[in-house]
Write an enzyme that holds these catalytic residues in place. Structure first.
Site, PDB file in Angstrom:
ATOM      1  N   THR A 182       0.830  -1.212   0.000  1.00 55.69           N
ATOM      2  CA  THR A 182       0.000   0.000   0.000  1.00 55.69           C
ATOM      3  C   THR A 182       0.864   1.262   0.000  1.00 55.69           C
ATOM      4  O   THR A 182       2.062   1.225   0.307  1.00 55.69           O
ATOM      5  CB  THR A 182      -0.920   0.047   1.238  1.00 55.69           C
ATOM      6  N   CYS A 183       0.214   2.389  -0.311  1.00 57.53           N
ATOM      7  CA  CYS A 183       0.921   3.676  -0.356  1.00 57.53           C
ATOM      8  C   CYS A 183       0.946   4.323   1.026  1.00 57.53           C
ATOM      9  O   CYS A 183       0.826   5.547   1.140  1.00 57.53           O
ATOM     10  CB  CYS A 183       0.243   4.615  -1.327  1.00 57.53           C
ATOM     11  N   ASP A 184       1.038   3.523   2.072  1.00 55.95           N
ATOM     12  CA  ASP A 184       1.104   4.059   3.434  1.00 55.95           C
ATOM     13  C   ASP A 184       2.487   3.732   3.965  1.00 55.95           C
ATOM     14  O   ASP A 184       2.893   2.563   3.958  1.00 55.95           O
ATOM     15  CB  ASP A 184       0.010   3.417   4.290  1.00 55.95           C
TER      16      ASP A 184
END
Ligand code: PLP
Length: 377
Positions: free
Chosen positions: A324-326
Protein backbone atom coordinates in the site's frame (compact mmCIF):
# COMPACT_ATOMS: atom_id res chain seq x y z
CA UNK A 1 4.12 -25.26 8.93
CA UNK A 2 2.44 -25.61 5.57
CA UNK A 3 0.81 -29.05 5.75
CA UNK A 4 0.69 -31.32 2.70
CA UNK A 5 -3.05 -30.57 2.41
CA UNK A 6 -2.32 -26.83 2.23
CA UNK A 7 0.45 -27.32 -0.34
CA UNK A 8 -1.79 -29.58 -2.44
CA UNK A 9 -4.62 -27.06 -2.26
CA UNK A 10 -2.37 -24.24 -3.46
CA UNK A 11 -0.87 -26.37 -6.20
CA UNK A 12 -4.20 -27.49 -7.60
CA UNK A 13 -6.39 -24.42 -7.03
CA UNK A 14 -3.65 -21.84 -7.76
CA UNK A 15 -5.62 -18.96 -6.19
CA UNK A 16 -4.47 -15.61 -7.50
CA UNK A 17 -3.69 -12.83 -5.06
CA UNK A 18 -2.75 -13.22 -1.43
CA UNK A 19 -4.85 -15.68 0.54
CA UNK A 20 -4.92 -17.60 3.79
CA UNK A 21 -5.42 -21.36 3.72
CA UNK A 22 -6.40 -23.03 7.00
CA UNK A 23 -6.14 -26.77 7.57
CA UNK A 24 -8.97 -27.92 9.87
CA UNK A 25 -7.07 -31.11 10.76
CA UNK A 26 -4.53 -28.95 12.59
CA UNK A 27 -7.28 -27.10 14.48
CA UNK A 28 -8.78 -30.45 15.48
CA UNK A 29 -5.39 -31.65 16.78
CA UNK A 30 -4.86 -28.41 18.69
CA UNK A 31 -8.27 -28.67 20.37
CA UNK A 32 -7.54 -32.24 21.42
CA UNK A 33 -4.10 -31.22 22.72
CA UNK A 34 -5.66 -28.51 24.92
CA UNK A 35 -8.27 -30.92 26.25
CA UNK A 36 -5.59 -33.48 27.02
CA UNK A 37 -3.18 -31.01 28.60
CA UNK A 38 -5.82 -29.32 30.76
CA UNK A 39 -8.55 -31.94 31.25
CA UNK A 40 -10.13 -30.09 34.16
CA UNK A 41 -10.48 -26.81 32.26
CA UNK A 42 -13.27 -25.92 29.85
CA UNK A 43 -12.00 -24.64 26.51
CA UNK A 44 -13.58 -21.36 25.33
CA UNK A 45 -12.14 -20.71 21.87
CA UNK A 46 -11.40 -16.98 21.42
CA UNK A 47 -13.46 -16.31 18.29
CA UNK A 48 -11.51 -13.12 17.50
CA UNK A 49 -8.45 -15.17 16.51
CA UNK A 50 -10.24 -16.53 13.44
CA UNK A 51 -14.03 -16.55 13.15
CA UNK A 52 -14.22 -18.59 9.92
CA UNK A 53 -17.55 -20.48 10.08
CA UNK A 54 -15.84 -23.79 9.27
CA UNK A 55 -13.54 -23.40 12.29
CA UNK A 56 -16.42 -22.45 14.59
CA UNK A 57 -18.55 -25.38 13.34
CA UNK A 58 -15.70 -27.83 13.85
CA UNK A 59 -15.04 -26.63 17.39
CA UNK A 60 -18.73 -26.40 18.31
CA UNK A 61 -19.11 -30.00 17.17
CA UNK A 62 -16.14 -31.06 19.29
CA UNK A 63 -17.78 -29.57 22.38
CA UNK A 64 -15.81 -26.34 22.62
CA UNK A 65 -17.24 -23.27 24.30
CA UNK A 66 -16.60 -19.78 22.93
CA UNK A 67 -15.17 -16.49 24.21
CA UNK A 68 -16.73 -13.65 22.24
CA UNK A 69 -16.01 -9.93 22.02
CA UNK A 70 -19.19 -8.59 20.41
CA UNK A 71 -22.78 -9.44 19.53
CA UNK A 72 -21.62 -10.32 16.01
CA UNK A 73 -19.22 -12.92 17.41
CA UNK A 74 -21.96 -14.31 19.67
CA UNK A 75 -24.18 -14.73 16.62
CA UNK A 76 -21.37 -16.38 14.66
CA UNK A 77 -20.80 -18.90 17.46
CA UNK A 78 -24.54 -19.61 17.70
CA UNK A 79 -24.84 -19.99 13.92
CA UNK A 80 -22.04 -22.54 14.15
CA UNK A 81 -24.14 -24.58 16.58
CA UNK A 82 -22.93 -23.42 20.00
CA UNK A 83 -25.73 -23.08 22.54
CA UNK A 84 -25.87 -19.86 24.56
CA UNK A 85 -24.71 -21.60 27.72
CA UNK A 86 -21.40 -22.37 26.00
CA UNK A 87 -20.71 -18.73 25.13
CA UNK A 88 -19.23 -15.98 27.28
CA UNK A 89 -19.26 -12.28 26.45
CA UNK A 90 -15.61 -11.78 27.36
CA UNK A 91 -15.08 -8.16 26.40
CA UNK A 92 -14.89 -5.81 29.41
CA UNK A 93 -16.00 -2.87 27.23
CA UNK A 94 -19.60 -3.29 26.04
CA UNK A 95 -22.48 -1.03 25.08
CA UNK A 96 -25.46 -1.53 27.34
CA UNK A 97 -27.67 -2.32 24.35
CA UNK A 98 -25.22 -5.03 23.27
CA UNK A 99 -25.35 -6.56 26.74
CA UNK A 100 -29.15 -6.50 26.49
CA UNK A 101 -29.05 -8.17 23.06
CA UNK A 102 -26.66 -10.85 24.34
CA UNK A 103 -28.99 -11.46 27.28
CA UNK A 104 -31.91 -11.79 24.86
CA UNK A 105 -29.87 -14.38 22.96
CA UNK A 106 -29.45 -16.34 26.19
CA UNK A 107 -25.93 -15.32 27.23
CA UNK A 108 -25.49 -15.39 31.00
CA UNK A 109 -21.72 -15.05 31.45
CA UNK A 110 -20.10 -11.60 31.21
CA UNK A 111 -16.63 -10.12 31.80
CA UNK A 112 -16.26 -6.89 33.74
CA UNK A 113 -13.36 -4.89 35.14
CA UNK A 114 -15.09 -1.83 36.59
CA UNK A 115 -18.09 -0.92 38.72
CA UNK A 116 -19.38 1.16 35.81
CA UNK A 117 -19.54 -1.94 33.59
CA UNK A 118 -21.14 -3.97 36.38
CA UNK A 119 -23.95 -1.40 36.61
CA UNK A 120 -24.63 -1.86 32.88
CA UNK A 121 -24.68 -5.65 33.20
CA UNK A 122 -26.96 -5.49 36.26
CA UNK A 123 -29.45 -3.38 34.31
CA UNK A 124 -29.29 -5.17 30.96
CA UNK A 125 -28.60 -8.78 32.00
CA UNK A 126 -30.10 -9.15 35.49
CA UNK A 127 -28.98 -12.12 37.56
CA UNK A 128 -26.18 -13.09 35.16
CA UNK A 129 -22.82 -14.47 36.15
CA UNK A 130 -19.93 -12.02 36.03
CA UNK A 131 -16.21 -12.52 36.32
CA UNK A 132 -13.82 -9.67 36.97
CA UNK A 133 -10.61 -9.36 35.00
CA UNK A 134 -7.43 -8.51 36.89
CA UNK A 135 -4.48 -6.73 35.36
CA UNK A 136 -1.35 -8.66 34.46
CA UNK A 137 2.06 -7.25 33.57
CA UNK A 138 2.18 -9.11 30.24
CA UNK A 139 5.88 -9.88 30.83
CA UNK A 140 7.15 -12.67 28.66
CA UNK A 141 4.47 -12.16 25.99
CA UNK A 142 5.34 -11.20 22.42
CA UNK A 143 1.96 -9.50 22.03
CA UNK A 144 1.21 -8.12 25.53
CA UNK A 145 -2.31 -6.89 26.17
CA UNK A 146 -1.10 -4.05 28.40
CA UNK A 147 -3.16 -1.98 30.81
CA UNK A 148 -6.23 -1.64 28.64
CA UNK A 149 -8.05 -4.52 30.36
CA UNK A 150 -8.40 -5.49 34.00
CA UNK A 151 -8.03 -3.81 37.36
CA UNK A 152 -5.85 -4.43 40.40
CA UNK A 153 -6.97 -7.27 42.70
CA UNK A 154 -8.16 -4.86 45.43
CA UNK A 155 -10.47 -3.18 42.95
CA UNK A 156 -11.66 -6.55 41.61
CA UNK A 157 -12.85 -7.26 45.15
CA UNK A 158 -14.96 -4.06 45.06
CA UNK A 159 -16.25 -4.82 41.56
CA UNK A 160 -17.42 -8.30 42.56
CA UNK A 161 -18.86 -7.07 45.85
CA UNK A 162 -20.92 -4.48 43.97
CA UNK A 163 -21.96 -7.15 41.43
CA UNK A 164 -23.42 -9.20 44.25
CA UNK A 165 -25.17 -6.22 45.78
CA UNK A 166 -26.78 -5.47 42.41
CA UNK A 167 -28.22 -8.97 42.13
CA UNK A 168 -25.59 -10.47 39.82
CA UNK A 169 -23.84 -13.76 40.46
CA UNK A 170 -20.26 -12.81 41.44
CA UNK A 171 -18.82 -15.84 39.75
CA UNK A 172 -15.08 -15.52 39.36
CA UNK A 173 -11.88 -13.86 38.31
CA UNK A 174 -10.22 -13.74 34.90
CA UNK A 175 -6.89 -12.66 33.52
CA UNK A 176 -4.92 -12.81 30.31
CA UNK A 177 -1.17 -13.19 30.65
CA UNK A 178 -0.50 -11.64 27.23
CA UNK A 179 -0.62 -13.27 23.83
CA UNK A 180 2.18 -15.51 22.56
CA UNK A 181 3.26 -16.05 26.17
CA UNK A 182 6.28 -18.31 26.38
CA UNK A 183 7.00 -17.84 30.08
CA UNK A 184 5.31 -20.76 31.82
CA UNK A 185 5.45 -18.95 35.17
CA UNK A 186 3.19 -16.12 33.95
CA UNK A 187 0.08 -18.07 35.03
CA UNK A 188 1.54 -18.58 38.51
CA UNK A 189 1.81 -14.81 39.06
CA UNK A 190 -1.72 -14.19 37.79
CA UNK A 191 -3.19 -17.06 39.80
CA UNK A 192 -1.59 -15.61 42.95
CA UNK A 193 -3.60 -12.42 42.29
CA UNK A 194 -6.77 -14.37 41.54
CA UNK A 195 -6.41 -16.22 44.83
CA UNK A 196 -6.15 -12.90 46.71
CA UNK A 197 -9.54 -11.89 45.31
CA UNK A 198 -11.07 -15.26 46.22
CA UNK A 199 -9.68 -15.06 49.78
CA UNK A 200 -10.74 -11.48 50.45
CA UNK A 201 -14.30 -12.06 49.25
CA UNK A 202 -14.56 -15.35 51.15
CA UNK A 203 -13.94 -13.35 54.36
CA UNK A 204 -17.14 -11.47 53.50
CA UNK A 205 -19.06 -14.64 52.71
CA UNK A 206 -18.90 -14.19 48.93
CA UNK A 207 -17.68 -17.51 47.54
CA UNK A 208 -16.34 -17.29 44.00
CA UNK A 209 -16.39 -20.41 41.88
CA UNK A 210 -14.37 -19.89 38.72
CA UNK A 211 -11.02 -18.74 37.37
CA UNK A 212 -10.82 -17.83 33.71
CA UNK A 213 -7.14 -18.23 32.81
CA UNK A 214 -7.49 -16.57 29.42
CA UNK A 215 -5.46 -17.23 26.32
CA UNK A 216 -1.78 -16.59 25.73
CA UNK A 217 -0.85 -20.11 24.58
CA UNK A 218 1.66 -19.62 21.80
CA UNK A 219 2.04 -20.93 18.31
CA UNK A 220 5.37 -21.70 16.66
CA UNK A 221 6.78 -18.87 14.59
CA UNK A 222 10.56 -18.82 14.17
CA UNK A 223 11.31 -20.35 17.52
CA UNK A 224 10.10 -23.54 19.16
CA UNK A 225 7.56 -22.99 21.92
CA UNK A 226 6.64 -25.30 24.80
CA UNK A 227 3.86 -27.79 24.00
CA UNK A 228 0.35 -27.54 25.47
CA UNK A 229 1.31 -30.31 27.89
CA UNK A 230 4.01 -28.10 29.47
CA UNK A 231 1.47 -25.31 29.98
CA UNK A 232 -0.99 -27.77 31.47
CA UNK A 233 1.62 -29.00 33.94
CA UNK A 234 2.76 -25.49 34.95
CA UNK A 235 -0.82 -24.28 35.33
CA UNK A 236 -1.87 -27.30 37.36
CA UNK A 237 1.09 -26.78 39.70
CA UNK A 238 0.25 -23.09 40.09
CA UNK A 239 -3.43 -23.87 40.77
CA UNK A 240 -2.45 -26.43 43.42
CA UNK A 241 0.04 -24.03 44.99
CA UNK A 242 -2.48 -21.21 45.35
CA UNK A 243 -5.77 -23.05 45.82
CA UNK A 244 -4.60 -26.28 47.52
CA UNK A 245 -7.35 -28.89 47.44
CA UNK A 246 -10.01 -26.33 46.58
CA UNK A 247 -9.22 -25.71 42.93
CA UNK A 248 -12.23 -23.90 41.46
CA UNK A 249 -13.78 -24.47 38.06
CA UNK A 250 -11.34 -23.22 35.42
CA UNK A 251 -11.68 -21.93 31.89
CA UNK A 252 -9.05 -21.36 29.20
CA UNK A 253 -9.57 -19.16 26.13
CA UNK A 254 -7.00 -20.14 23.52
CA UNK A 255 -7.04 -18.19 20.26
CA UNK A 256 -3.59 -18.10 18.69
CA UNK A 257 -2.67 -21.50 20.12
CA UNK A 258 -5.79 -23.03 18.56
CA UNK A 259 -5.50 -21.76 14.99
CA UNK A 260 -2.14 -20.00 14.50
CA UNK A 261 -0.21 -22.98 13.12
CA UNK A 262 -3.22 -24.16 11.08
CA UNK A 263 -2.92 -21.34 8.54
CA UNK A 264 -0.53 -20.31 5.82
CA UNK A 265 -0.70 -17.17 3.70
CA UNK A 266 0.36 -17.40 0.09
CA UNK A 267 1.85 -14.14 -1.16
CA UNK A 268 3.82 -12.87 -4.13
CA UNK A 269 6.89 -10.66 -4.46
CA UNK A 270 5.79 -7.46 -6.22
CA UNK A 271 9.09 -5.55 -6.25
CA UNK A 272 12.67 -5.90 -5.05
CA UNK A 273 14.62 -2.64 -5.06
CA UNK A 274 17.25 -0.55 -3.27
CA UNK A 275 17.38 3.04 -2.10
CA UNK A 276 20.92 3.60 -3.42
CA UNK A 277 23.32 1.66 -5.63
CA UNK A 278 25.65 0.97 -2.74
CA UNK A 279 22.90 -0.15 -0.34
CA UNK A 280 23.31 -3.72 0.76
CA UNK A 281 19.82 -4.03 2.16
CA UNK A 282 17.17 -4.85 -0.43
CA UNK A 283 13.57 -3.76 -0.03
CA UNK A 284 11.22 -6.63 -0.75
CA UNK A 285 7.61 -5.61 -1.33
CA UNK A 286 4.95 -8.33 -1.01
CA UNK A 287 1.33 -8.20 -2.15
CA UNK A 288 0.33 -8.35 1.53
CA UNK A 289 1.36 -6.13 4.43
CA UNK A 290 0.15 -4.63 7.66
CA UNK A 291 -3.21 -3.59 6.21
CA UNK A 292 -3.80 -6.81 4.32
CA UNK A 293 -3.75 -9.03 7.40
CA UNK A 294 -0.25 -8.88 8.87
CA UNK A 295 -1.08 -6.22 11.49
CA UNK A 296 0.79 -8.12 14.17
CA UNK A 297 4.06 -7.16 12.53
CA UNK A 298 3.42 -3.78 14.23
CA UNK A 299 6.58 -2.89 16.17
CA UNK A 300 7.95 -6.09 14.62
CA UNK A 301 6.24 -7.96 17.47
CA UNK A 302 5.39 -11.14 15.60
CA UNK A 303 8.02 -12.48 13.19
CA UNK A 304 6.47 -14.99 10.84
CA UNK A 305 8.43 -17.81 9.18
CA UNK A 306 8.66 -17.12 5.45
CA UNK A 307 9.25 -19.99 3.07
CA UNK A 308 10.34 -19.58 -0.55
CA UNK A 309 11.17 -22.00 -3.37
CA UNK A 310 14.72 -20.65 -3.19
CA UNK A 311 15.39 -21.66 0.42
CA UNK A 312 18.88 -23.13 0.64
CA UNK A 313 20.37 -20.37 -1.54
CA UNK A 314 22.57 -17.73 0.08
CA UNK A 315 20.54 -15.25 2.13
CA UNK A 316 20.94 -11.54 2.88
CA UNK A 317 18.89 -9.17 5.06
CA UNK A 318 15.86 -7.43 3.51
CA UNK A 319 13.43 -4.80 4.60
CA UNK A 320 10.04 -6.43 4.14
CA UNK A 321 7.12 -4.19 3.22
CA UNK A 322 3.53 -4.33 2.02
CA UNK A 323 2.04 -3.00 -1.21
CA UNK A 324 0.00 0.00 0.00
CA UNK A 325 0.92 3.68 -0.36
CA UNK A 326 1.10 4.06 3.43
CA UNK A 327 4.59 4.50 4.83
CA UNK A 328 3.57 2.59 7.96
CA UNK A 329 3.15 -0.49 5.77
CA UNK A 330 6.65 -1.78 6.52
CA UNK A 331 6.81 -5.05 8.40
CA UNK A 332 10.45 -5.71 9.25
CA UNK A 333 13.02 -2.93 9.06
CA UNK A 334 14.59 -2.51 12.51
CA UNK A 335 15.52 -6.17 12.33
CA UNK A 336 15.75 -6.92 8.62
CA UNK A 337 14.55 -10.32 7.47
CA UNK A 338 17.04 -12.75 5.87
CA UNK A 339 15.77 -13.88 2.47
CA UNK A 340 17.51 -15.63 -0.45
CA UNK A 341 19.61 -13.34 -2.66
CA UNK A 342 18.13 -15.16 -5.64
CA UNK A 343 14.57 -14.09 -4.73
CA UNK A 344 12.91 -12.53 -7.77
CA UNK A 345 9.90 -10.39 -8.60
CA UNK A 346 6.90 -12.67 -9.14
CA UNK A 347 8.14 -15.39 -6.75
CA UNK A 348 5.55 -16.90 -4.47
CA UNK A 349 6.30 -16.92 -0.73
CA UNK A 350 4.48 -18.76 2.03
CA UNK A 351 4.01 -16.96 5.34
CA UNK A 352 3.51 -19.59 7.98
CA UNK A 353 1.77 -19.51 11.35
CA UNK A 354 -0.83 -17.07 10.04
CA UNK A 355 -4.05 -18.84 11.04
CA UNK A 356 -4.69 -16.38 13.89
CA UNK A 357 -5.23 -12.63 13.85
CA UNK A 358 -4.85 -12.12 10.12
CA UNK A 359 -8.12 -12.21 8.14
CA UNK A 360 -9.94 -10.13 10.74
CA UNK A 361 -7.26 -7.45 10.73
CA UNK A 362 -7.39 -7.14 6.98
CA UNK A 363 -9.08 -3.87 6.10
CA UNK A 364 -11.77 -3.56 3.47
CA UNK A 365 -10.11 -2.46 0.27
CA UNK A 366 -7.51 -0.11 1.78
CA UNK A 367 -5.75 1.37 -1.27
CA UNK A 368 -8.06 -0.75 -3.42
CA UNK A 369 -6.51 -4.04 -2.31
CA UNK A 370 -9.11 -6.72 -1.59
CA UNK A 371 -9.44 -7.94 2.01
CA UNK A 372 -7.52 -11.17 2.62
CA UNK A 373 -9.34 -14.13 1.11
CA UNK A 374 -9.51 -17.25 3.21
CA UNK A 375 -9.97 -20.92 2.32
CA UNK A 376 -10.64 -23.42 5.08
CA UNK A 377 -9.92 -26.98 4.00
N1 PLP B 1 -9.45 -14.10 25.79
C1 PLP B 1 -9.53 -12.77 25.70
C2 PLP B 1 -10.45 -12.05 26.62
C3 PLP B 1 -8.77 -12.06 24.76
O1 PLP B 1 -8.88 -10.73 24.67
C4 PLP B 1 -7.92 -12.79 23.90
C5 PLP B 1 -7.08 -12.10 22.92
O2 PLP B 1 -7.02 -10.91 22.78
C6 PLP B 1 -7.91 -14.18 24.00
C7 PLP B 1 -8.66 -14.81 24.96
C8 PLP B 1 -7.05 -15.02 23.09
O3 PLP B 1 -5.73 -14.85 23.36
P1 PLP B 1 -4.62 -15.70 22.61
O4 PLP B 1 -4.83 -15.54 21.18
O5 PLP B 1 -3.35 -15.16 23.12
O6 PLP B 1 -4.80 -17.14 23.04
Amino acid sequence: MATQRILDFLATRRPSGPCLVVDLDVVRDNFRAFEKAMPESKVYYAVKANPAPEILRLLAGMGSSFDTASVAEIEMAMDAGAPAERISFGNTIKKERDIARAFELGIRLFAVDSVEEVEKVARAAPGSRVFCRVLTDGEGAEWPLSRKFGCVPAMAVDVLRVSKSLGLDAYGVSFHVGSQQTDLTAWDRALADAKKVFAKLAEEGIMLGMVNMGGGFPTRYLRDVPAAQAYGQAIFEALSKHFGNNIPETIIEPGRGMVGNAGVIKSEVVLISKKADNDNVRWVFLDIGKFGGLAETMDEAIRYPIVTDRDGDEVAPCVLAGPTCDSADVMYEKTPYPLPLSLTIGDEVLIEGTGAYTTTYSSVAFNGFEPLRSYVI
